[in-house]
Structure formats: C-alpha cells, structure tokens
Design a protein around this motif. Structure first.
Motif, PDB file in Angstrom:
ATOM      1  N   SER A 124      10.156 -20.492 -33.851  1.00 16.74           N
ATOM      2  CA  SER A 124      10.894 -20.399 -32.587  1.00 16.74           C
ATOM      3  C   SER A 124      12.348 -20.124 -32.896  1.00 16.74           C
ATOM      4  N   PRO A 125      13.059 -19.497 -31.970  1.00 17.46           N
ATOM      5  CA  PRO A 125      14.477 -19.213 -32.229  1.00 17.46           C
ATOM      6  C   PRO A 125      15.286 -20.494 -32.269  1.00 17.46           C
ATOM      7  N   GLY A 126      16.355 -20.479 -32.996  1.00 14.34           N
ATOM      8  CA  GLY A 126      17.216 -21.650 -33.050  1.00 14.34           C
ATOM      9  C   GLY A 126      17.756 -21.992 -31.665  1.00 14.34           C
ATOM     10  N   LEU A 127      17.874 -23.275 -31.407  1.00 18.80           N
ATOM     11  CA  LEU A 127      18.301 -23.728 -30.077  1.00 18.80           C
ATOM     12  C   LEU A 127      19.690 -23.224 -29.729  1.00 18.80           C
ATOM     13  N   PHE A 128      20.538 -23.075 -30.740  1.00 21.51           N
ATOM     14  CA  PHE A 128      21.921 -22.668 -30.481  1.00 21.51           C
ATOM     15  C   PHE A 128      22.169 -21.200 -30.808  1.00 21.51           C
ATOM     16  N   ALA A 129      21.108 -20.418 -30.909  1.00 21.71           N
ATOM     17  CA  ALA A 129      21.248 -18.992 -31.238  1.00 21.71           C
ATOM     18  C   ALA A 129      22.139 -18.237 -30.253  1.00 21.71           C
ATOM     19  N   PRO A 130      22.084 -18.531 -28.936  1.00 17.79           N
ATOM     20  CA  PRO A 130      22.942 -17.779 -28.008  1.00 17.79           C
ATOM     21  C   PRO A 130      24.427 -18.083 -28.142  1.00 17.79           C
ATOM     22  N   ILE A 131      24.795 -19.095 -28.896  1.00 19.43           N
ATOM     23  CA  ILE A 131      26.197 -19.509 -28.988  1.00 19.43           C
ATOM     24  C   ILE A 131      26.761 -19.051 -30.324  1.00 19.43           C
ATOM     25  N   VAL A 152      18.212 -25.997 -35.995  1.00 25.76           N
ATOM     26  CA  VAL A 152      17.696 -26.857 -34.917  1.00 25.76           C
ATOM     27  C   VAL A 152      17.014 -25.990 -33.870  1.00 25.76           C
ATOM     28  N   SER A 153      15.756 -26.344 -33.532  1.00 23.75           N
ATOM     29  CA  SER A 153      15.003 -25.516 -32.581  1.00 23.75           C
ATOM     30  C   SER A 153      14.632 -26.241 -31.288  1.00 23.75           C
ATOM     31  N   ARG A 178      20.683 -29.988 -24.156  1.00 26.95           N
ATOM     32  CA  ARG A 178      20.053 -30.194 -22.844  1.00 26.95           C
ATOM     33  C   ARG A 178      20.526 -29.188 -21.804  1.00 26.95           C
ATOM     34  N   GLY A 179      21.146 -28.104 -22.261  1.00 23.66           N
ATOM     35  CA  GLY A 179      21.506 -27.013 -21.367  1.00 23.66           C
ATOM     36  C   GLY A 179      22.907 -27.060 -20.815  1.00 23.66           C
ATOM     37  N   GLY A 180      23.729 -27.968 -21.337  1.00 18.73           N
ATOM     38  CA  GLY A 180      25.097 -28.076 -20.856  1.00 18.73           C
ATOM     39  C   GLY A 180      25.959 -26.920 -21.331  1.00 18.73           C
ATOM     40  N   THR A 181      27.093 -26.774 -20.689  1.00 15.83           N
ATOM     41  CA  THR A 181      28.014 -25.687 -21.021  1.00 15.83           C
ATOM     42  C   THR A 181      28.962 -26.111 -22.139  1.00 15.83           C
ATOM     43  N   LEU A 182      29.686 -25.145 -22.665  1.00 16.30           N
ATOM     44  CA  LEU A 182      30.695 -25.443 -23.675  1.00 16.30           C
ATOM     45  C   LEU A 182      31.780 -26.351 -23.100  1.00 16.30           C
ATOM     46  N   ALA A 183      32.136 -26.126 -21.829  1.00 17.75           N
ATOM     47  CA  ALA A 183      33.150 -26.974 -21.198  1.00 17.75           C
ATOM     48  C   ALA A 183      32.658 -28.413 -21.085  1.00 17.75           C
ATOM     49  N   GLN A 184      31.387 -28.599 -20.743  1.00 12.67           N
ATOM     50  CA  GLN A 184      30.826 -29.952 -20.657  1.00 12.67           C
ATOM     51  C   GLN A 184      30.784 -30.615 -22.033  1.00 12.67           C
ATOM     52  N   ALA A 185      30.448 -29.825 -23.056  1.00 15.97           N
ATOM     53  CA  ALA A 185      30.430 -30.376 -24.414  1.00 15.97           C
ATOM     54  C   ALA A 185      31.836 -30.803 -24.839  1.00 15.97           C
ATOM     55  N   TRP A 186      32.817 -30.028 -24.456  1.00 15.82           N
ATOM     56  CA  TRP A 186      34.195 -30.377 -24.800  1.00 15.82           C
ATOM     57  C   TRP A 186      34.622 -31.659 -24.082  1.00 15.82           C
ATOM     58  N   ARG A 187      34.242 -31.789 -22.816  1.00 15.55           N
ATOM     59  CA  ARG A 187      34.596 -33.009 -22.083  1.00 15.55           C
ATOM     60  C   ARG A 187      33.944 -34.243 -22.712  1.00 15.55           C
ATOM     61  N   GLU A 188      32.754 -34.069 -23.275  1.00 17.49           N
ATOM     62  CA  GLU A 188      32.076 -35.189 -23.927  1.00 17.49           C
ATOM     63  C   GLU A 188      32.883 -35.698 -25.119  1.00 17.49           C
ATOM     64  N   LEU A 189      33.597 -34.818 -25.778  1.00 14.17           N
ATOM     65  CA  LEU A 189      34.388 -35.216 -26.937  1.00 14.17           C
ATOM     66  C   LEU A 189      35.584 -36.087 -26.557  1.00 14.17           C
ATOM     67  N   ASP A 190      35.979 -36.036 -25.281  1.00 16.59           N
ATOM     68  CA  ASP A 190      37.143 -36.811 -24.861  1.00 16.59           C
ATOM     69  C   ASP A 190      36.925 -38.307 -25.055  1.00 16.59           C
ATOM     70  N   VAL A 191      35.650 -38.739 -25.077  1.00 20.26           N
ATOM     71  CA  VAL A 191      35.338 -40.148 -25.299  1.00 20.26           C
ATOM     72  C   VAL A 191      35.853 -40.621 -26.653  1.00 20.26           C
ATOM     73  N   TRP A 192      35.980 -39.709 -27.596  1.00 22.92           N
ATOM     74  CA  TRP A 192      36.349 -40.085 -28.967  1.00 22.92           C
ATOM     75  C   TRP A 192      37.820 -39.846 -29.257  1.00 22.92           C
ATOM     76  N   ARG A 193      38.590 -39.551 -28.229  1.00 26.45           N
ATOM     77  CA  ARG A 193      40.025 -39.338 -28.404  1.00 26.45           C
ATOM     78  C   ARG A 193      40.752 -40.655 -28.110  1.00 26.45           C
ATOM     79  N   ALA A 194      41.468 -41.191 -29.094  1.00 26.94           N
ATOM     80  CA  ALA A 194      42.047 -42.526 -28.959  1.00 26.94           C
ATOM     81  C   ALA A 194      43.463 -42.517 -28.401  1.00 26.94           C
ATOM     82  N   TRP A 195      44.097 -41.363 -28.328  1.00 24.90           N
ATOM     83  CA  TRP A 195      45.501 -41.324 -27.923  1.00 24.90           C
ATOM     84  C   TRP A 195      45.653 -40.492 -26.669  1.00 24.90           C
ATOM     85  N   SER A 196      46.478 -40.960 -25.736  1.00 30.51           N
ATOM     86  CA  SER A 196      46.715 -40.212 -24.506  1.00 30.51           C
ATOM     87  C   SER A 196      47.746 -39.107 -24.723  1.00 30.51           C
TER      88      SER A 196
END
Length: 607
Positions: A124-131, A152-153, A178-196
């Motif tokens: 099967s094609p890689g799950l992230f092949a379109p990116i 990863v497939s 799970r089909g999220g966008t790049l913008a959604q993936a970036w927002r998820e990373l904000d949880v790991w940012r310790a400084w405002s």
C-alpha cells in the motif's frame, strides 16, 4: 564547573534505591557539581547510538546516564550497571528544529520495527505520500527519521510508534494520520511550547538552550542546596508541563486571566506556581483563594513546599472567600461578627458588608490610581467555578485594575455548588486559556468519567457554555471497576478486601482515598476499614485532593443522586450538580478507580 540538569525520572528512581546506595549517589552528585577530587567522571558508552551519551558511576553497582555537551550534563536516570549500559546504548537524543525542545528516541526499538514497516508499505502507498518532505520538516519532524516515517502505511502504524517516539514527533504524525491538515498538526505542537514569548532562533546543536526550553524534562541545579531541593520535592514543584509553565511563568498579563481545564490538567498546580511567581516577581501582596478552608490549608501546605524563601512565602496569603469577608468586617468593626444567635449575620450579608467597606475605603472600584489602597496587589483564584457572584465582586474590589491583577483557574464541569456566573457579568473581562491534556488520569479512566459526567456543555465562568471536546490523557492505564453486591454488609466487606489488596500491592495508605456521598456511608466505610489508616471522606470533601487509587462506595439508586426536588428546573439543576459531585470524586484517582453499590446501582452508572 559542570552545568547539571536533572530529569524528572531521576528523583523517583533515586528514592526507590536502598538507603546506603541512595546516600552514596547523592554524595557523588554533590562532588560532581563541585568538580572536586573523587567526583564521578563521564565514561563513554561502547556501541552507543548517540555519542553525547555517557555514564557516571554514582554508587556501588549503580550508574547514572547523562547526555552531555561540553560542560552541560543532563542526568536522565540511575540504574544498576547492566541496565544503565543498555539504556545508554539504546537511546539517542536531539533538539526539535522548530520548537527547540529536547527529544528522546528509543533508537534500538525503531530499528527493530523498520523491517515490518517496510514489508507493510510494499502492499500500500505510504500514509504520508501526498505530503512533501518540506512540509513534514516544517512541522519539526526529524530529518534522520523521515525515511522511517515514509514507511508508515496505516494509522495503526502511527499508534504503534507512539511509545518509541518523542511526543513532539508523534503528535503531528497522529494528526496527519487521521486526516488532519498541516495547520491542525502545527496547532497540536503548541501544547509542547513552554514559553509565551519568542525565545529566539533554534540551534539544533545547543543542548543547554534545548533543556531550558523543556521545563517538563529538565531543571538545572547550581549547587548542593538546589540539588537537594529537586531530589526531595514532589514532581509538581519542579517539573511543569509546557502549557502549565507557559501560563504560570508568563512575564506579565495586561488583563485578568481565566484558565479553564478538565480534570487532571493541572489547574491547581498552575495556580500555585503563578502565586509563587507573583510573590517573587510581582508588585505587592498576593492572595490565593480557594473553595473551602480545608482546601486552603492543603494549598498553604503545598506553597510551603514550593517556596523555600521565607520572605517570599510570607507575601502569599491563602484563604477562602468567606474568611476574607469575615476578616475585612472584623478589622473594620474591631471584633469578630456573630454568625449564629442574636445580631447574627449570614455569610452572604458579611460578603456584602465587606464589599461596602472596601468600596468606602478605596473609593470607586474603577479608580485604581493608587494600587496601594487595595488590600492585595495580585489575586489568584482556584476552584473558581464555585465562587458566588457576591464573592467575585469582593475579590474584584480587593485588588487594583492593573497588570497581573486577577489570575483565575476552574472547570465548570466540576461545580459542586448551585452558583453559576460568567466573569464578565461581575466586571471581570478575562482573557481565556484552555488546558486540554489530563496528566493525572489515564485515558481509560478519563473516558469513563467524561461519559459519567456527560461530556456536554456546562455553564459558568465564561459567557455561554464550556464543553470537554478535545480533552485527552497522556497515558493509558487500568479500566475503572464497578462492582455490585447483594447487601450493604457484603459491599463493606468487599471494600475492605479491595483496600487490603491495594496495601499489599505496596500502595501507601496516604495514597488511597475512600469516598461516599453522605455522612452515614462515610461512617460505615470508616468502621469497615478500622485499623487500616485510610482516609474516608464525603464526595464533596474530596474536592481538590488526589490519590493513587480511589474507592467509592454506596453509589446506589436513591443515594447517588440524592432525591431531587420536584420542580422541573430545580430538579434538572440538582441532578447536574449531583453528577458533578460524583465526577469530582471519581477524578481524584491517578491510576485506579473502584466503585461499588448494593442493590440497584446509581442511574449515573448506566453509561
């Protein structure tokens, strides 16, 4: 002199060692900090997957594993010699190129799973092949791991990789899987940012800066005093998760702040650290307010652990709103007002009188030209969902309208009183922040209590309603146990059997909480547990506490909920409050929840 950072696992592992070994390890670390004769020296690890990894001989048969760069040492763990060498060979460490935080990889395990991923991707094609690679790298994904991620497939592959990857690598992959966008993936990373605020450009080769950006993974100790403090303090005193750190240690807030978060997200920890920060760096006295006198005593004891400097500690008063009103009236009238008997006033009347006295003493509530005219410069409010409108007006009047005036934390879903008020309605225009990660509850327990509470909307604190959408845990654990008994006597025997089994598992008595809805069932629990030295409380009195394991008894029809009134609107509010009270009791558990009933179970258990 070496710059030494301690990882969060090290104090826990050290405390589990035999006393002589623990003592020798601490002495060795003190010598290492001072760089004196007899101090342990770093030893290279043959076959290591990361040249930065070394070991320190801390005691007979035990080694610490460190990640080093020039004079910077990050102490990750202490293990028996063979396990320490294995750990050091297996892991590699790096810096996230976007966030700048430290990352740890189980490199050996990833090498083992790569052939299976390679076989899977052939069909099967890689799950992230379109990116494209550029977009993946822009999310901070490691350039050396990119070929592995291309194998990863399926979404299941991503889930299987989670224990082997740094969370800052897995989080964006999971969103994309799970089909999220790049913008959604970036927002998820904000949880790991310790400084405002901006910490400047990221240097992937700067270990020291990466450790400073990772307050949940490392804390630097400059001398023996700081080392001893980190080694003896509870985790919450020292290692803050990035969202908690960002909120508690912000340099300044120009408006009141409201932090809303679900069970186990660390709202009280944020409140404690914000109070400590304001005491050390603020512009005047700090008041930390909570729901009850019992909780105020708990928070005061925690502040004693958190703040070492006695001068700084004295700048923080801990109280509840009722006692604040009582104190203001007492100071004005020269004697403590009566609450019962002739001439008595209710707590509500005392709150109104205290507000009148403050307004008379300081003038118009919006006239804050002289902040010193207020009794407090900063106010931090915990368990805010149970503060009444009159109490909010009193708190607003007790501090000037200035930067860092009000810092409020709460969760409308954990409301145990019948008060519901939006802060805007009492003149507090707060900027809202939301905590979405539960660090205390495992996912199985969190899912259970969300269904029990009803994951729908709850009113209070903010205009409109608050939901629990997006609340999730950081780990997995045991499923809650619900057990039915034929008789009350059998249920109480079952309670004792369960608690005795927990004690035999090595769980300290202080880490076991037992709860019931009313005083009658609490007394029965205490009799059943006679001699076991385990705390038993009514559900509402468990508010603000936490235990490793929790047992709740008497969760039966007619007891939970208590019989509600007949009037439809009052009935609906009463039932929702009863759900919240049970929800609060359930969420006191860090790892295991046991619920029992005799006869028919509570309708709330029909999940």
């Amino acid at each position: 002199m070496p710059r030494l950072a301690i990882g969060p696992e090290f104090p826990r592992e050290l405390s589990a060692l035999a006393p002589p070994v623990r003592r020798d390890a601490v002495v060795a670390l003190r010598r290492f900090l001072l760089n004196v004769a007899g101090a342990p020296h770093p030893q290279r690890v043959r076959g290591a997957r990361d040249a930065k990894v070394a070991t320190l001989r801390l005691a007979e048969g035990h080694r610490g594993v460190v990640v080093r760069q020039r004079d910077v040492y990050w102490l990750r763990t202490v293990l028996p010699d063979p396990e320490a060498w294995s750990y050091a060979q297996r892991h590699r460490f790096g810096v996230n190129p976007v966030l700048g935080v430290i990352e740890e990889w189980d490199a050996e395990a990833l090498e083992r799973v790569e052939p299976a991923l390679r076989r899977s991707v052939r069909s099967s094609p890689g799950l992230f092949a379109p990116i494209c690679d550029g977009d993946l790298l822009a999310l901070g994904l490691d350039v050396h791991a990119l070929p592995l991620f291309r194998l990863v497939s399926t979404e299941a592959d991503v889930a299987a990789l989670e224990p082997l990857l740094p969370p800052t690598q897995h989080a964006p992959l999971a969103v994309l899987a799970r089909g999220g966008t790049l913008a959604q993936a970036w927002r998820e990373l904000d949880v790991w940012r310790a400084w405002s605020e901006d910490q400047g450009p990221v240097d992937p080769d700067d270990l020291h800066a990466a450790l400073l950006r990772s307050p949940d993974r490392a804390v630097f100790v400059a001398d023996k005093v700081e080392l001893d403090r980190v080694l003896r303090a509870p985790d919450w005193c020292t290692f803050l998760h990035p969202p908690q750190h960002r909120l508690a240690r912000a340099a300044r807030y120009d408006q009141p702040v409201l932090v809303v978060g679900g069970a186990g997200t660390g709202k009280t920890v944020v409140a404690l650290h914000r109070a400590a920060h304001l005491a050390a760096h603020g512009a005047g006295p700090v008041l930390l307010v909570t729901f009850s006198q019992g909780l105020a005593e708990e928070l005061s004891a925690k502040l004693d652990l958190l703040i070492d400097d006695e001068v700084v500690r004295k700048r923080v008063e801990v109280d509840n709103a009722d006692r604040l009103a009582m104190r203001i009236v007492t100071d004005a009238e020269g004697r403590r007002p009566a609450l019962v008997g002739q001439g008595a006033r209710s707590l509500a009347e005392l709150t109104d009188e205290a507000l009148r006295l403050l307004s008379r003493a300081t003038g118009d509530l919006l006239d804050d030209v002289d902040p010193g005219s207020k009794p407090y410069r900063h106010i931090v409010v915990d368990e805010a969902q149970d503060v009444s409108p009159a109490q909010w007006r009193l708190l607003r009047a007790a501090a000037p309208h200035a930067r860092d005036d009000l810092f409020v934390v709460g969760d409308p879903h954990q409301q145990v009183t019948d008060t519901r008020v939006a802060l805007g309605a009492v003149g507090i225009a707060a900027v809202q922040h939301t905590l979405k990660l539960s660090y205390r509850l495992p996912q199985e327990l969190l899912s259970f209590v969300v269904r029990l509470r009803g994951g729908g909307l709850a009113t209070g604190l903010v205009k409109g309603a608050t939901d629990m959408y997006g609340l999730r845990a950081t780990r997995n654990g045991a499923r809650p146990v619900v057990r039915a008994y034929a008789t009350r006597e059998a249920e109480l025997e079952g309670l004792r059997t369960v608690v005795e089994s927990w004690l035999s598992d090595g769980v300290p008595a202080a880490e076991i909480g037992v709860g019931a809805r009313d005083a009658r069932h609490v007394r029965a629990a205490r009799r059943a547990l006679s001699g076991l030295d385990v705390r038993a409380s009514a559900f509402p009195h468990m508010k603000g506490l936490e235990f490793e394991r929790v047992a709740l008894i008497g969760v039966a029809e007619g007891v939970v909920p208590e019989p509600p009134p007949e009037e439809p609107h009052a009935r609906a509010r009463a039932l929702q409050r009863e759900r919240s009270i049970l929800f609060v009791a359930c969420t006191r558990a860090r790892s295991m929840l046991y619920i029992s009933h005799s006869g028919r179970g509570s309708p709330f258990l029909s999940l």
